[in-house]
Write an enzyme that holds these catalytic residues in place. Structure first.
Site, short mmCIF file in Angstrom:
data_model
loop_
_atom_site.label_atom_id
_atom_site.label_comp_id
_atom_site.label_asym_id
_atom_site.label_seq_id
_atom_site.Cartn_x
_atom_site.Cartn_y
_atom_site.Cartn_z
N PHE A 6 -6.03 -9.95 -4.53
CA PHE A 6 -5.62 -11.17 -5.22
C PHE A 6 -6.58 -12.34 -4.91
O PHE A 6 -7.35 -12.79 -5.78
CB PHE A 6 -4.17 -11.47 -4.82
CG PHE A 6 -3.68 -12.85 -5.07
CD1 PHE A 6 -3.90 -13.48 -6.30
CD2 PHE A 6 -2.97 -13.54 -4.09
CE1 PHE A 6 -3.43 -14.77 -6.52
CE2 PHE A 6 -2.50 -14.82 -4.31
CZ PHE A 6 -2.73 -15.45 -5.52
N LEU A 9 -9.07 -0.40 -1.71
CA LEU A 9 -8.16 -0.34 -2.86
C LEU A 9 -6.74 0.04 -2.45
O LEU A 9 -6.00 0.61 -3.26
CB LEU A 9 -8.70 0.62 -3.94
CG LEU A 9 -10.07 0.24 -4.51
CD1 LEU A 9 -10.54 1.30 -5.52
CD2 LEU A 9 -10.05 -1.13 -5.19
N THR A 24 -4.27 -2.06 -1.75
CA THR A 24 -3.45 -2.90 -2.63
C THR A 24 -4.32 -3.54 -3.72
O THR A 24 -3.79 -4.03 -4.72
CB THR A 24 -2.73 -4.04 -1.86
OG1 THR A 24 -3.71 -4.80 -1.14
CG2 THR A 24 -1.70 -3.50 -0.88
N GLY A 25 -5.62 -3.54 -3.52
CA GLY A 25 -6.53 -4.12 -4.51
C GLY A 25 -6.68 -3.22 -5.72
O GLY A 25 -6.29 -2.05 -5.69
N ASP A 81 -13.13 1.55 3.79
CA ASP A 81 -12.19 0.95 4.73
C ASP A 81 -12.97 0.09 5.72
O ASP A 81 -14.02 0.52 6.21
CB ASP A 81 -11.44 2.08 5.45
CG ASP A 81 -10.18 1.57 6.11
OD1 ASP A 81 -10.28 0.75 7.05
OD2 ASP A 81 -9.08 1.97 5.68
N TYR A 87 2.87 -9.07 11.89
CA TYR A 87 1.84 -9.60 10.97
C TYR A 87 1.29 -10.93 11.50
O TYR A 87 0.08 -11.15 11.51
CB TYR A 87 2.43 -9.79 9.57
CG TYR A 87 1.51 -10.51 8.61
CD1 TYR A 87 0.39 -9.88 8.07
CD2 TYR A 87 1.76 -11.83 8.23
CE1 TYR A 87 -0.46 -10.55 7.18
CE2 TYR A 87 0.93 -12.51 7.34
CZ TYR A 87 -0.17 -11.86 6.83
OH TYR A 87 -1.01 -12.53 5.96
N ASN A 145 1.52 -20.80 1.15
CA ASN A 145 1.86 -19.74 0.19
C ASN A 145 0.94 -19.82 -1.03
O ASN A 145 1.04 -20.77 -1.80
CB ASN A 145 3.31 -19.89 -0.28
CG ASN A 145 4.29 -19.51 0.79
OD1 ASN A 145 4.26 -20.05 1.90
ND2 ASN A 145 5.16 -18.58 0.49
N PHE A 164 17.45 -15.97 -2.22
CA PHE A 164 18.20 -15.69 -0.99
C PHE A 164 18.64 -17.00 -0.36
O PHE A 164 17.83 -17.89 -0.13
CB PHE A 164 17.34 -14.88 -0.01
CG PHE A 164 16.92 -13.55 -0.57
CD1 PHE A 164 17.82 -12.49 -0.63
CD2 PHE A 164 15.65 -13.35 -1.09
CE1 PHE A 164 17.46 -11.26 -1.17
CE2 PHE A 164 15.27 -12.14 -1.64
CZ PHE A 164 16.18 -11.10 -1.68
N ARG A 220 18.28 -14.32 4.13
CA ARG A 220 17.68 -13.18 4.85
C ARG A 220 17.49 -13.56 6.31
O ARG A 220 16.99 -14.65 6.60
CB ARG A 220 16.33 -12.80 4.22
CG ARG A 220 16.51 -12.12 2.88
CD ARG A 220 15.20 -11.69 2.31
NE ARG A 220 14.26 -12.78 2.18
CZ ARG A 220 13.08 -12.68 1.57
NH1 ARG A 220 12.70 -11.53 1.07
NH2 ARG A 220 12.28 -13.71 1.46
#
Ligand SMILES: NC(=O)c1ccc[n+]([C@@H]2O[C@H](COP(=O)([O-])OP(=O)(O)OC[C@H]3O[C@@H](n4cnc5c(N)ncnc54)[C@H](O)[C@@H]3O)[C@@H](O)[C@H]2O)c1
Length: 302
Positions: A11, A33, A35-36, A51, A140, A169, A200, A264
């Protein structure tokens, strides 16, 4: 000037690649790739499907000899980091060490690294500035923060400059709506399918949403500015989830209402990043507010 972008099929990385190519930089992309997407990759970029943890990365550096590395490849999903902490640490921490080793061995001048608001944890004060406590609440958060420290140490031991960004964000075209995805991408996907998006809690929680075009501009600027500094990249504007829904509802002509579900566990009620330091020290400011950013996103996706 040649710039290697890791995660350039993703993204944010793909928007940076597009901007640099429009400014006549030579762009090399390394992305596995995971998620790309191939369709995100600018046709003028040289692409290596690889990678960042691979030993073969050194062949790419040897052949391409980039002057700059913009390192955006990462495992970005908080839930994955909790369920698969080894994978998360391997990609985000050891992957970055591999990139850094190659920077040193192949004479890269500068590395640019995108860290995250997730490293700050529960805010002690708002807006959060760069001196705020670091107290990640997920694996993360740890795996985005640890590379900051590796980069600082490599930079002090060797002839390698750096800039560290901490994004709020980010939203815009090409953001994934699958998995955890960005809330904007998820809302857009749901509304386009005529489905009510899920909020949520009561929707009063606030976030600082920044348009991806402004993030790409910040990356361009620090090729020549902001050496060895950390900058929050954000709008410094708080938006409730309810307001986000109502602006998107209007722009997408969505007829329905949102669904409300239980809060959440672990969700932070309010998060805003101060962008004062970036405004003062970089020739940069966000050009989009929520409405214009969303308009631009919808326009780009037509
Ligand atoms: N999206 C946000 O709001 C946000 C906020 C703060 C920081 N960031 C950081 O910005 C960067 C880009 O995030 P994004 O939202 O564009 O996510 P993304 O998932 O779209 O992009 C990440 C890219 O890295 C690639 N990748 C993942 N693991 C890899 C590996 N082992 N080797 C090579 N390539 C690999 C993926 O295929 C993908 O193209 C990440 O480092 C993320 O932590 C994003």
């Amino acid at each position: 000037m040649k710039v290697l972008i890791t995660g350039g099929a993703g993204f944010i990385g793909s928007h940076i690649a597009d901007l640099l190519i429009a400014q006549e930089f030579q762009v090399v992309i390394v992305d596995n790739l995971s998620t790309g997407k191939v369709e995100n990759i600018n046709k003028s970029a040289v692409f290596y499907p690889m990678d960042i943890r691979s030993d073969s990365l050194q062949e790419v550096f040897e052949k391409e000899k980039p002057e700059f590395v913009i390192h955006h490849a990462a495992q970005i999903d908080v839930q994955t980091s909790i369920k698969q902490p080894k994978l998360d640490g391997e990609v985000n921490i050891l992957g970055t060490v591999n990139v850094l080793e190659n920077c040193i061995q192949h004479g890269v001048k500068k590395i640019i690294y995108p860290s995250s608001a997730a490293i700050y944890g529960r805010p002690v004060y708002l807006p959060i500035d760069e001196n705020h406590n670091i107290s990640p609440m997920s694996q993360y958060g740890i795996s985005k923060y640890t590379p900051e420290q590796y980069i600082r140490v490599y930079s002090s031991l060797y002839d390698l400059k750096h800039t560290i960004f901490r994004y709020s964000n980010v939203y815009g075209p090409r953001q994934a709506h699958e998995g955890e995805g960005g809330v904007v991408a998820i809302f857009q996907h749901m509304m386009k399918a005529g489905q009510p998006p899920m909020i949520f809690g009561d929707g009063s929680q606030t976030r600082d949403y920044i348009y991806v075009g402004d993030v790409a501009q910040a990356n361009l600027k620090v090729l020549t500015q902001g050496d060895n500094e950390i900058f929050n990249i954000s709008t410094n504007e708080k938006t409730t989830v309810n307001r986000l829904f109502s602006v998107m509802k209007q722009q997408l002509h969505f007829q329905g209402e949102a669904q409300y579900g239980p809060e959440r566990p672990g969700d932070i009620p309010h998060s805003i990043l101060s962008n004062q330091k970036a405004l003062m020290q970089l020739d940069w400011q966000p050009c989009y507010n929520l409405k214009t950013g969303l308009q631009e996103m919808l326009q780009a996706e037509k």
